[in-house]
Design a protein around this motif. Structure first.
Motif, PDB file in Angstrom:
ATOM      1  N   GLU A   1       5.834  -8.482 -42.593  1.00  0.00           N
ATOM      2  CA  GLU A   1       6.493  -7.429 -41.829  1.00  0.00           C
ATOM      3  C   GLU A   1       6.527  -7.885 -40.379  1.00  0.00           C
ATOM      4  N   ARG A   2       7.637  -7.577 -39.693  1.00  0.00           N
ATOM      5  CA  ARG A   2       7.781  -7.996 -38.304  1.00  0.00           C
ATOM      6  C   ARG A   2       8.401  -6.869 -37.496  1.00  0.00           C
ATOM      7  N   ALA A   3       7.885  -6.667 -36.301  1.00  0.00           N
ATOM      8  CA  ALA A   3       8.461  -5.722 -35.346  1.00  0.00           C
ATOM      9  C   ALA A   3       8.882  -6.519 -34.112  1.00  0.00           C
ATOM     10  N   ARG A   4      10.167  -6.517 -33.835  1.00  0.00           N
ATOM     11  CA  ARG A   4      10.681  -7.166 -32.617  1.00  0.00           C
ATOM     12  C   ARG A   4      10.838  -6.087 -31.563  1.00  0.00           C
ATOM     13  N   LEU A   5      10.194  -6.281 -30.427  1.00  0.00           N
ATOM     14  CA  LEU A   5      10.185  -5.311 -29.338  1.00  0.00           C
ATOM     15  C   LEU A   5      10.708  -5.995 -28.084  1.00  0.00           C
ATOM     16  N   GLU A   6      11.889  -5.578 -27.610  1.00  0.00           N
ATOM     17  CA  GLU A   6      12.493  -6.217 -26.453  1.00  0.00           C
ATOM     18  C   GLU A   6      13.036  -5.183 -25.484  1.00  0.00           C
ATOM     19  N   ARG A   7      12.830  -5.434 -24.207  1.00  0.00           N
ATOM     20  CA  ARG A   7      13.329  -4.535 -23.173  1.00  0.00           C
ATOM     21  C   ARG A   7      14.846  -4.648 -23.111  1.00  0.00           C
ATOM     22  N   ILE A   8      15.513  -3.489 -23.156  1.00  0.00           N
ATOM     23  CA  ILE A   8      16.969  -3.404 -23.037  1.00  0.00           C
ATOM     24  C   ILE A   8      17.252  -2.367 -21.961  1.00  0.00           C
ATOM     25  N   GLY A   9      17.448  -2.803 -20.734  1.00  0.00           N
ATOM     26  CA  GLY A   9      17.655  -1.875 -19.625  1.00  0.00           C
ATOM     27  C   GLY A   9      16.422  -1.006 -19.419  1.00  0.00           C
ATOM     28  N   GLU A  10      16.608   0.295 -19.501  1.00  0.00           N
ATOM     29  CA  GLU A  10      15.508   1.245 -19.316  1.00  0.00           C
ATOM     30  C   GLU A  10      14.822   1.617 -20.628  1.00  0.00           C
ATOM     31  N   ARG A  11      15.170   0.968 -21.710  1.00  0.00           N
ATOM     32  CA  ARG A  11      14.614   1.272 -23.026  1.00  0.00           C
ATOM     33  C   ARG A  11      13.981   0.031 -23.647  1.00  0.00           C
ATOM     34  N   VAL A  12      13.305   0.248 -24.777  1.00  0.00           N
ATOM     35  CA  VAL A  12      12.761  -0.853 -25.574  1.00  0.00           C
ATOM     36  C   VAL A  12      13.471  -0.826 -26.917  1.00  0.00           C
ATOM     37  N   GLY A  13      14.070  -1.941 -27.260  1.00  0.00           N
ATOM     38  CA  GLY A  13      14.719  -2.069 -28.562  1.00  0.00           C
ATOM     39  C   GLY A  13      13.678  -2.430 -29.607  1.00  0.00           C
ATOM     40  N   LEU A  14      13.715  -1.742 -30.731  1.00  0.00           N
ATOM     41  CA  LEU A  14      12.795  -1.988 -31.850  1.00  0.00           C
ATOM     42  C   LEU A  14      13.610  -2.381 -33.066  1.00  0.00           C
ATOM     43  N   ARG A  15      13.183  -3.452 -33.702  1.00  0.00           N
ATOM     44  CA  ARG A  15      13.795  -3.883 -34.959  1.00  0.00           C
ATOM     45  C   ARG A  15      12.654  -4.171 -35.927  1.00  0.00           C
ATOM     46  N   LEU A  16      12.547  -3.365 -36.977  1.00  0.00           N
ATOM     47  CA  LEU A  16      11.543  -3.564 -38.022  1.00  0.00           C
ATOM     48  C   LEU A  16      12.169  -4.331 -39.169  1.00  0.00           C
ATOM     49  N   GLU A  17      11.490  -5.403 -39.575  1.00  0.00           N
ATOM     50  CA  GLU A  17      11.989  -6.239 -40.659  1.00  0.00           C
ATOM     51  C   GLU A  17      10.890  -6.448 -41.686  1.00  0.00           C
ATOM     52  N   ARG A  18      11.321  -6.678 -42.928  1.00  0.00           N
ATOM     53  CA  ARG A  18      10.381  -6.928 -44.027  1.00  0.00           C
ATOM     54  C   ARG A  18      10.965  -8.011 -44.920  1.00  0.00           C
TER      55      ARG A  18
END
Length: 164
Positions: free
Chosen positions: A128-145
């Motif tokens: 399982e992987r969680a990609r956490l990246e800053r996108i402007g004033e937010r944090v982008g989350l992408r959960l993968e399995r």
């Protein structure tokens, strides 16, 4: 003189390493949340010196909850000792998925972290992987399995700064 120069190089490396160890985690530091079709997502990222503590919950279920410390490999973090073990200076021994333990690690991304978990379930690998990246004033989350030989996206969301 060479000894002094070598000492300065080691000290500079330690100081620069400490500063850069959490540079990417600093981009996503704080508390973040979002409402999704799969429930509320809550993220907490707390850099402290060379370590970073990360907690990620989805719909009330904890997905990741670990403190990470840099390894000898640049941009790679291992789950480190926490609580009483950290206070006593005990190093955590690496987890062994072949013995039923979960192996958890993190990697730097250009503006965040990718946190991964490897477990063996019924003889099959579970990643399982969680990609956490800053996108402007937010944090982008992408959960993968991992499913078979392909990573499947389970959830994508943009998290806003939160107080909970």
């Amino acid at each position: 003189m060479r000894g002094l120069l070598a000492s300065l190089v080691v000290i500079a490396h330690g100081l620069l390493g400490a500063a850069s160890a959490c540079a990417d985690a600093a981009a996503i530091a704080g508390r973040w949340s979002a409402e999704t079709a799969r429930g509320r997502v809550e993220l907490s990222v707390e850099p402290a010196g060379r370590t970073v503590t990360l907690r990620l919950r989805l719909g009330g279920r904890t997905l990741f909850d670990a403190s990470f410390a840099p390894t000898e490999r640049p941009g790679v973090f291992e789950a480190s000792a926490t609580g009483l073990f950290a206070l006593l200076g005990s190093r955590r021994t690496p987890a062994n998925p072949l013995e039923g333990e979960e192996l958890v690690w993190a990697r730097d991304l250009p503006t965040g972290l990718a946190v991964s978990r490897l477990a063996i379930d019924a003889g099959k690998p579970l990643i399982e992987r969680a990609r956490l990246e800053r996108i402007g004033e937010r944090v982008g989350l992408r959960l993968e399995r991992l499913e078979g030989e392909r990573m499947r996206v389970e959830l994508e969301a943009k998290l806003a700064r939160g107080t909970r």
